[in-house]
Write a protein that holds these residues in place. Structure first.
Motif, mmCIF file in Angstrom:
data_model
loop_
_atom_site.group_PDB
_atom_site.id
_atom_site.type_symbol
_atom_site.label_atom_id
_atom_site.label_comp_id
_atom_site.label_asym_id
_atom_site.label_seq_id
_atom_site.Cartn_x
_atom_site.Cartn_y
_atom_site.Cartn_z
ATOM 1 N N MET A 98 51.129 22.966 52.025
ATOM 2 C CA MET A 98 49.461 23.263 51.770
ATOM 3 C C MET A 98 49.322 23.499 50.244
ATOM 4 S SD MET A 98 47.346 24.689 54.423
ATOM 5 C CE MET A 98 48.380 25.632 55.443
ATOM 6 N N GLU A 99 48.214 23.259 49.422
ATOM 7 C CA GLU A 99 47.557 23.138 48.171
ATOM 8 C C GLU A 99 47.210 24.763 47.767
ATOM 9 O OE1 GLU A 99 45.135 21.078 44.272
ATOM 10 O OE2 GLU A 99 45.542 20.400 46.357
ATOM 11 N N LEU A 100 47.577 25.098 46.341
ATOM 12 C CA LEU A 100 47.056 26.722 46.681
ATOM 13 C C LEU A 100 46.116 26.116 45.258
ATOM 14 C CD1 LEU A 100 50.742 28.402 45.460
ATOM 15 C CD2 LEU A 100 49.589 28.909 46.958
ATOM 16 N N VAL A 101 44.765 27.291 45.911
ATOM 17 C CA VAL A 101 44.107 27.508 44.696
ATOM 18 C C VAL A 101 43.903 29.011 44.609
ATOM 19 C CG1 VAL A 101 42.329 27.192 46.508
ATOM 20 C CG2 VAL A 101 41.613 27.122 44.507
ATOM 21 N N TYR A 102 43.635 29.141 43.447
ATOM 22 C CA TYR A 102 43.586 30.549 42.660
ATOM 23 C C TYR A 102 42.317 30.001 42.477
ATOM 24 C CZ TYR A 102 45.093 35.174 40.576
ATOM 25 O OH TYR A 102 45.104 36.465 40.135
ATOM 26 N N PRO A 103 41.111 31.088 42.739
ATOM 27 C CA PRO A 103 39.818 31.092 42.046
ATOM 28 C C PRO A 103 39.406 31.923 40.897
ATOM 29 C CG PRO A 103 39.117 30.740 44.385
ATOM 30 C CD PRO A 103 40.764 31.470 44.029
ATOM 31 N N GLY A 104 40.090 32.574 40.651
ATOM 32 C CA GLY A 104 40.533 33.934 40.108
ATOM 33 C C GLY A 104 40.605 34.105 38.617
ATOM 34 N N GLU A 105 42.043 32.354 38.542
ATOM 35 C CA GLU A 105 42.705 31.962 36.987
ATOM 36 C C GLU A 105 41.671 31.113 36.684
ATOM 37 O OE1 GLU A 105 46.005 32.394 34.602
ATOM 38 O OE2 GLU A 105 45.370 33.805 36.310
ATOM 39 N N ILE A 106 41.223 30.311 37.335
ATOM 40 C CA ILE A 106 40.344 29.397 36.541
ATOM 41 C C ILE A 106 38.915 29.902 36.243
ATOM 42 C CG2 ILE A 106 39.303 27.541 37.384
ATOM 43 C CD1 ILE A 106 40.847 27.123 40.107
ATOM 44 N N ILE A 107 38.736 30.565 37.288
ATOM 45 C CA ILE A 107 37.554 31.270 36.172
ATOM 46 C C ILE A 107 37.566 33.165 36.375
ATOM 47 C CG2 ILE A 107 34.873 32.560 36.770
ATOM 48 C CD1 ILE A 107 34.329 29.233 37.900
ATOM 49 N N LYS A 108 38.014 33.258 34.966
ATOM 50 C CA LYS A 108 38.481 35.647 35.094
ATOM 51 C C LYS A 108 37.347 36.349 35.320
ATOM 52 C CE LYS A 108 42.564 33.409 32.693
ATOM 53 N NZ LYS A 108 44.068 33.325 33.436
ATOM 54 N N GLN A 109 36.314 35.630 35.912
ATOM 55 C CA GLN A 109 35.540 36.508 36.623
ATOM 56 C C GLN A 109 35.783 37.740 38.007
ATOM 57 O OE1 GLN A 109 31.997 34.786 36.901
ATOM 58 N NE2 GLN A 109 32.078 34.227 35.047
ATOM 59 N N ASP A 110 35.151 39.407 37.503
ATOM 60 C CA ASP A 110 35.930 39.845 39.106
ATOM 61 C C ASP A 110 35.998 38.872 40.371
ATOM 62 O OD1 ASP A 110 36.964 41.548 37.094
ATOM 63 O OD2 ASP A 110 35.750 42.775 37.399
ATOM 64 N N MET A 111 34.870 38.480 40.511
ATOM 65 C CA MET A 111 33.829 37.852 41.850
ATOM 66 C C MET A 111 35.105 37.287 42.587
ATOM 67 S SD MET A 111 30.466 36.128 41.458
ATOM 68 C CE MET A 111 30.912 34.722 40.705
ATOM 69 N N TYR A 112 36.032 36.190 41.628
ATOM 70 C CA TYR A 112 36.295 34.947 41.628
ATOM 71 C C TYR A 112 37.964 35.682 42.021
ATOM 72 C CZ TYR A 112 32.645 31.905 40.194
ATOM 73 O OH TYR A 112 31.268 31.412 40.234
ATOM 74 N N LYS A 113 38.598 36.383 41.438
ATOM 75 C CA LYS A 113 39.627 37.076 41.430
ATOM 76 C C LYS A 113 39.467 37.940 43.059
ATOM 77 C CE LYS A 113 40.875 37.857 36.564
ATOM 78 N NZ LYS A 113 40.924 38.703 35.661
ATOM 79 N N SER A 114 38.752 38.543 43.204
ATOM 80 C CA SER A 114 38.605 39.694 44.719
ATOM 81 C C SER A 114 38.911 38.359 45.448
ATOM 82 C CB SER A 114 37.542 40.128 44.682
ATOM 83 O OG SER A 114 36.619 40.277 44.362
ATOM 84 N N CYS A 115 38.346 37.243 45.839
ATOM 85 C CA CYS A 115 37.266 36.178 46.077
ATOM 86 C C CYS A 115 36.390 36.758 47.264
ATOM 87 C CB CYS A 115 38.627 35.525 47.446
ATOM 88 S SG CYS A 115 39.815 35.190 46.764
#
Length: 181
Positions: free
Chosen positions: A1-18
């Motif tokens: 399956m494809e990986l997605v890492y929101p916190g690496e794309i938008i480097k903000q705490d809420m994206y890093k912590s989902c």
């Protein structure tokens, strides 16, 4: 399956912590979502990922977590990694276009011992504030202890008062072992 890492794309705490607010900007449907272990409970992160359509989750531990991971009743397939392994996943994500991953459950294994380690949240040396006295006098296990639980756990708990089991962390009875008291 494809990986997605929101916190690496938008480097903000809420994206890093989902966090719930972070999931609307990314298409995670059918993908493995990478989340960091802070700012909210790990179980809640899984709920957010599942509601957004994610198929699975990889939890990345922080540097202060070291090798401490938790066994938790997640609502979707989840791999909780040590900090050292988390760095490898981040490196892979950064250097691989359209990175892929698979989470495979190999079944419950008995008789396999993990390396002994003191939990990241436990004391590692005498306190400098109390003249160097080491407390507690005995270090006991305190992470992933199979324990009776007051409610059912798992992806679809019934909330009935039936006996259930869960893994607990922390050692609330540590003070009983203190020889200096």
């Amino acid at each position: 399956m494809e990986l997605v890492y929101p916190g690496e794309i938008i480097k903000q705490d809420m994206y890093k912590s989902c966090s719930p607010a972070s999931q609307g900007r990314f298409n995670v449907t059918g993908k493995i979502v990478i989340c960091e272990t802070w700012l909210s409970e790990n179980i809640d992160k899984g709920e957010v990922v599942k509601r957004a359509g994610g198929a699975a989750m990889i939890l990345l531990s922080q540097s202060w977590d070291r090798f401490t991971t938790k066994s938790e009743a997640h609502v979707l397939p989840t791999a909780h990694l040590s900090h050292a392994d988390s760095l490898k996943v981040v490196s892979y994500f950064r250097t691989t276009k359209n990175g892929m991953a698979t989470i495979v459950f190999g079944g419950t294994q008995s008789g396999v011992r993990r390396s002994r380690a003191v939990a990241s949240f436990s004391s590692r040396r005498p306190s400098l504030r109390n003249g160097g006295i080491l407390k507690p006098d005995v270090v006991g296990p305190g992470v992933d202890i199979l324990a009776a639980w007051h409610k059912q756990v798992g992806p679809k708990p019934t909330r009935s008062p039936d006996t259930a089991f869960n893994f607990a962390s922390g050692c609330p009875w540590q003070h009983l072992y203190s020889l200096g008291s």
